[in-house]
Write a protein that holds these residues in place. Sequence first.
Motif, mmCIF file in Angstrom:
data_model
loop_
_atom_site.group_PDB
_atom_site.id
_atom_site.type_symbol
_atom_site.label_atom_id
_atom_site.label_comp_id
_atom_site.label_asym_id
_atom_site.label_seq_id
_atom_site.Cartn_x
_atom_site.Cartn_y
_atom_site.Cartn_z
ATOM 1 N N ALA A 18 -4.932 15.818 7.324
ATOM 2 C CA ALA A 18 -5.328 16.838 8.302
ATOM 3 C C ALA A 18 -5.107 16.323 9.719
ATOM 4 O O ALA A 18 -4.711 17.072 10.615
ATOM 5 C CB ALA A 18 -6.786 17.222 8.101
ATOM 6 N N PHE A 19 -5.349 15.046 9.926
ATOM 7 C CA PHE A 19 -5.188 14.475 11.258
ATOM 8 C C PHE A 19 -3.718 14.341 11.652
ATOM 9 O O PHE A 19 -3.345 14.634 12.788
ATOM 10 C CB PHE A 19 -5.877 13.109 11.324
ATOM 11 N N ILE A 20 -2.869 13.907 10.742
ATOM 12 C CA ILE A 20 -1.472 13.665 11.117
ATOM 13 C C ILE A 20 -0.610 14.916 11.042
ATOM 14 O O ILE A 20 0.522 14.917 11.515
ATOM 15 C CB ILE A 20 -0.824 12.545 10.271
ATOM 16 N N GLU B 228 2.282 21.850 15.805
ATOM 17 C CA GLU B 228 2.784 21.650 17.164
ATOM 18 C C GLU B 228 2.200 22.676 18.135
ATOM 19 O O GLU B 228 1.984 22.373 19.304
ATOM 20 C CB GLU B 228 4.315 21.721 17.173
ATOM 21 N N ASP B 229 1.949 23.892 17.649
ATOM 22 C CA ASP B 229 1.370 24.920 18.519
ATOM 23 C C ASP B 229 0.004 24.488 19.030
ATOM 24 O O ASP B 229 -0.311 24.688 20.205
ATOM 25 C CB ASP B 229 1.224 26.245 17.767
ATOM 26 N N VAL B 230 -0.802 23.901 18.167
ATOM 27 C CA VAL B 230 -2.131 23.461 18.575
ATOM 28 C C VAL B 230 -2.022 22.330 19.579
ATOM 29 O O VAL B 230 -2.738 22.312 20.593
ATOM 30 C CB VAL B 230 -2.955 23.024 17.336
ATOM 31 N N LYS B 231 -1.116 21.393 19.344
ATOM 32 C CA LYS B 231 -0.924 20.295 20.293
ATOM 33 C C LYS B 231 -0.456 20.830 21.642
ATOM 34 O O LYS B 231 -0.905 20.380 22.694
ATOM 35 C CB LYS B 231 0.094 19.299 19.752
ATOM 36 N N LYS B 232 0.441 21.820 21.603
ATOM 37 C CA LYS B 232 0.971 22.403 22.839
ATOM 38 C C LYS B 232 -0.133 23.132 23.611
ATOM 39 O O LYS B 232 -0.243 22.993 24.824
ATOM 40 C CB LYS B 232 2.094 23.375 22.479
ATOM 41 N N GLU C 146 -3.393 22.576 23.417
ATOM 42 C CA GLU C 146 -4.328 21.585 23.952
ATOM 43 C C GLU C 146 -3.769 20.932 25.210
ATOM 44 O O GLU C 146 -4.502 20.692 26.174
ATOM 45 C CB GLU C 146 -4.631 20.528 22.889
ATOM 46 N N LYS C 147 -2.464 20.667 25.224
ATOM 47 C CA LYS C 147 -1.839 20.058 26.400
ATOM 48 C C LYS C 147 -1.862 21.032 27.587
ATOM 49 O O LYS C 147 -2.140 20.643 28.717
ATOM 50 C CB LYS C 147 -0.393 19.667 26.083
ATOM 51 N N GLU C 148 -1.595 22.322 27.321
ATOM 52 C CA GLU C 148 -1.627 23.320 28.391
ATOM 53 C C GLU C 148 -3.033 23.480 28.954
ATOM 54 O O GLU C 148 -3.210 23.633 30.161
ATOM 55 C CB GLU C 148 -1.108 24.657 27.875
ATOM 56 N N ILE C 149 -4.027 23.455 28.087
ATOM 57 C CA ILE C 149 -5.411 23.565 28.551
ATOM 58 C C ILE C 149 -5.766 22.370 29.427
ATOM 59 O O ILE C 149 -6.400 22.522 30.473
ATOM 60 C CB ILE C 149 -6.376 23.680 27.352
ATOM 61 N N LYS C 150 -5.345 21.193 29.009
ATOM 62 C CA LYS C 150 -5.635 19.995 29.786
ATOM 63 C C LYS C 150 -4.944 20.059 31.150
ATOM 64 O O LYS C 150 -5.547 19.746 32.179
ATOM 65 C CB LYS C 150 -5.170 18.755 29.021
#
Length: 118
Positions: A30-32, A36-40, A42-46
């Motif tokens: 689940a961690f690895i 990619e959408d979720v990572k993207k 999270e990066k946009e929110i940051k």
Amino acid sequence: MAKTYSELEAWAIFIGALIIGVVLTSLFWAFITIPEDVKKIEKEIKNASQTINIEKPNDFIIFCQKVDGVPNWDNTGLRQCIVGDSSEKNLIVMNLLCKKFNLSLSYGSFGVKCEGKV
């Protein structure tokens, strides 16, 4: 001296280890395998939280407070100043405020109000 386990204890240890292994493997996958959408996102929110720049319309607020008005404003450009007394002096001063900030003047039972979007 080595301890010997009964058959029931041995099965309990085996099933416990199997459950722990399945849970740890599931958490690992689940961690690895984060999409990619979720990572993207999270990066946009940051990045978005670091670039927010709030600017108060200080000149409008100061002018409105000098005429004993209540200033209201928001991020869409809305500016509003309300003076509770609709005397002739307040009408003239508020007309000046409205012209300076390109707002519309209205008056009535609420007093005198300059409002609009800048």
